[in-house]
Design a protein around this motif. Sequence first.
Motif, PDB file in Angstrom:
ATOM      1  N   ILE A 194       0.865  -1.167   0.000  1.00 32.35           N
ATOM      2  CA  ILE A 194       0.000   0.000   0.000  1.00 32.35           C
ATOM      3  C   ILE A 194       0.907   1.223   0.000  1.00 32.35           C
ATOM      4  CG2 ILE A 194      -1.836   1.194   1.272  1.00 32.35           C
ATOM      5  CD1 ILE A 194      -1.993  -1.520   2.896  1.00 32.35           C
ATOM      6  N   SER A 195       0.495   2.250  -0.693  1.00 29.57           N
ATOM      7  CA  SER A 195       1.300   3.459  -0.705  1.00 29.57           C
ATOM      8  C   SER A 195       0.451   4.681  -0.366  1.00 29.57           C
ATOM      9  CB  SER A 195       1.966   3.642  -2.077  1.00 29.57           C
ATOM     10  OG  SER A 195       0.967   3.839  -3.064  1.00 29.57           O
ATOM     11  N   LEU A 196       1.129   5.700   0.117  1.00 27.38           N
ATOM     12  CA  LEU A 196       0.496   6.994   0.389  1.00 27.38           C
ATOM     13  C   LEU A 196       1.401   8.068  -0.183  1.00 27.38           C
ATOM     14  CD1 LEU A 196      -1.740   8.662   1.826  1.00 27.38           C
ATOM     15  CD2 LEU A 196      -0.201   8.755   3.800  1.00 27.38           C
ATOM     16  N   LEU A 197       0.835   8.925  -0.999  1.00 27.29           N
ATOM     17  CA  LEU A 197       1.572  10.034  -1.597  1.00 27.29           C
ATOM     18  C   LEU A 197       0.994  11.328  -1.066  1.00 27.29           C
ATOM     19  CD1 LEU A 197       3.670  10.694  -3.975  1.00 27.29           C
ATOM     20  CD2 LEU A 197       1.626  11.190  -5.317  1.00 27.29           C
ATOM     21  N   ILE A 198       1.859  12.199  -0.583  1.00 24.09           N
ATOM     22  CA  ILE A 198       1.425  13.520  -0.113  1.00 24.09           C
ATOM     23  C   ILE A 198       2.094  14.560  -0.994  1.00 24.09           C
ATOM     24  CG2 ILE A 198       1.291  15.117   1.830  1.00 24.09           C
ATOM     25  CD1 ILE A 198       1.721  12.735   3.704  1.00 24.09           C
ATOM     26  N   ARG A 199       1.281  15.354  -1.655  1.00 28.58           N
ATOM     27  CA  ARG A 199       1.817  16.426  -2.521  1.00 28.58           C
ATOM     28  C   ARG A 199       1.766  17.753  -1.779  1.00 28.58           C
ATOM     29  NH1 ARG A 199      -1.422  13.378  -5.587  1.00 28.58           N
ATOM     30  NH2 ARG A 199      -3.182  14.758  -5.171  1.00 28.58           N
ATOM     31  N   ASP A 200       2.662  18.661  -2.170  1.00 29.48           N
ATOM     32  CA  ASP A 200       2.669  20.020  -1.624  1.00 29.48           C
ATOM     33  C   ASP A 200       2.604  19.982  -0.086  1.00 29.48           C
ATOM     34  OD1 ASP A 200       0.444  22.914  -1.829  1.00 29.48           O
ATOM     35  OD2 ASP A 200       2.611  22.780  -1.511  1.00 29.48           O
ATOM     36  N   SER A 201       3.566  19.320   0.514  1.00 31.65           N
ATOM     37  CA  SER A 201       3.566  19.111   1.970  1.00 31.65           C
ATOM     38  C   SER A 201       3.426  20.411   2.743  1.00 31.65           C
ATOM     39  CB  SER A 201       4.866  18.413   2.389  1.00 31.65           C
ATOM     40  OG  SER A 201       4.988  17.162   1.778  1.00 31.65           O
ATOM     41  N   LYS A 202       2.637  20.346   3.803  1.00 27.71           N
ATOM     42  CA  LYS A 202       2.452  21.473   4.714  1.00 27.71           C
ATOM     43  C   LYS A 202       3.093  21.142   6.066  1.00 27.71           C
ATOM     44  CE  LYS A 202      -0.580  23.094   1.700  1.00 27.71           C
ATOM     45  NZ  LYS A 202      -0.139  24.150   0.734  1.00 27.71           N
ATOM     46  N   LEU A 203       3.416  22.194   6.800  1.00 25.15           N
ATOM     47  CA  LEU A 203       3.958  21.975   8.145  1.00 25.15           C
ATOM     48  C   LEU A 203       3.002  21.122   8.977  1.00 25.15           C
ATOM     49  CD1 LEU A 203       5.315  25.539   9.004  1.00 25.15           C
ATOM     50  CD2 LEU A 203       6.647  23.533   8.363  1.00 25.15           C
ATOM     51  N   SER A 204       1.709  21.321   8.767  1.00 26.93           N
ATOM     52  CA  SER A 204       0.689  20.596   9.533  1.00 26.93           C
ATOM     53  C   SER A 204       0.587  19.113   9.178  1.00 26.93           C
ATOM     54  CB  SER A 204      -0.676  21.254   9.337  1.00 26.93           C
ATOM     55  OG  SER A 204      -1.011  21.282   7.962  1.00 26.93           O
TER      56      SER A 204
END
Lengths: 113, 112
Positions: free
Chosen positions: B71-81
């Motif tokens: 399973i994968s998770l991609l996070i784009r445009d990461s935020k500090l939060s």
Amino acid sequence: DAGITQSPRHKVTETGTPVTLRCHQTENHRYMYWYRQDPGHGLRLIHYSYGVKDTDKGEVSDGYSVSRSKTEDFLLTLESATSSQTSVYFCAISDLRGDYEQYFGPGTRLTVT
Amino acid sequence: RKEVEQDPGPFNVPEGATVAFNCTYSNSASQSFFWYRQDCRKEPKLLMSVYSSGNEDGRFTAQLNRASQYISLLIRDSKLSDSATYLCVVTDATSGTYKYIFGTGTRLKVLA
């Protein structure tokens, strides 16, 4: 947020004393779970319930017992607390609907001295 | 072999970066898959369910590969939060009741 509360939220107790943690839900979910979370181990299942008076052991059940006399309440009892049971305890609920998501209570931080 | 394995990290990334996490599972009979987010000293919160067809929720995209059991998770445009620990979860219904198996989590730090 799912309606799950845990009490107490923090507790300090002495070795050898019995301790009972309570989980209460207002979602009428069938399944309820107790986990403990420790550094390096992640969440480990202690006991779970699949209905009133229907419970089963998880992977770390030694020293713990549970009871579920009503759909909304799931109690976890440490029969004689030991220092190795110092941990954060999370209750969770789920139901066999939708994606079968699981929702967590806010946790109880237990310290056994 | 652990039933669910994740790289513990930490993944330190700058704001705006894209970051991806993978998770492998051992039980080919697992039926449901999830990503949870856990902030320090808080309870895990459901981030998203994971479907074979893949699913997207804003900046987050999850994928499931049943053949390779990951399973994968991609996070784009990461935020500090977004700084948190991300838990991979699979279900186990082989005993006739429903249990959830958790990975130990991948820690993400998004840096300003």
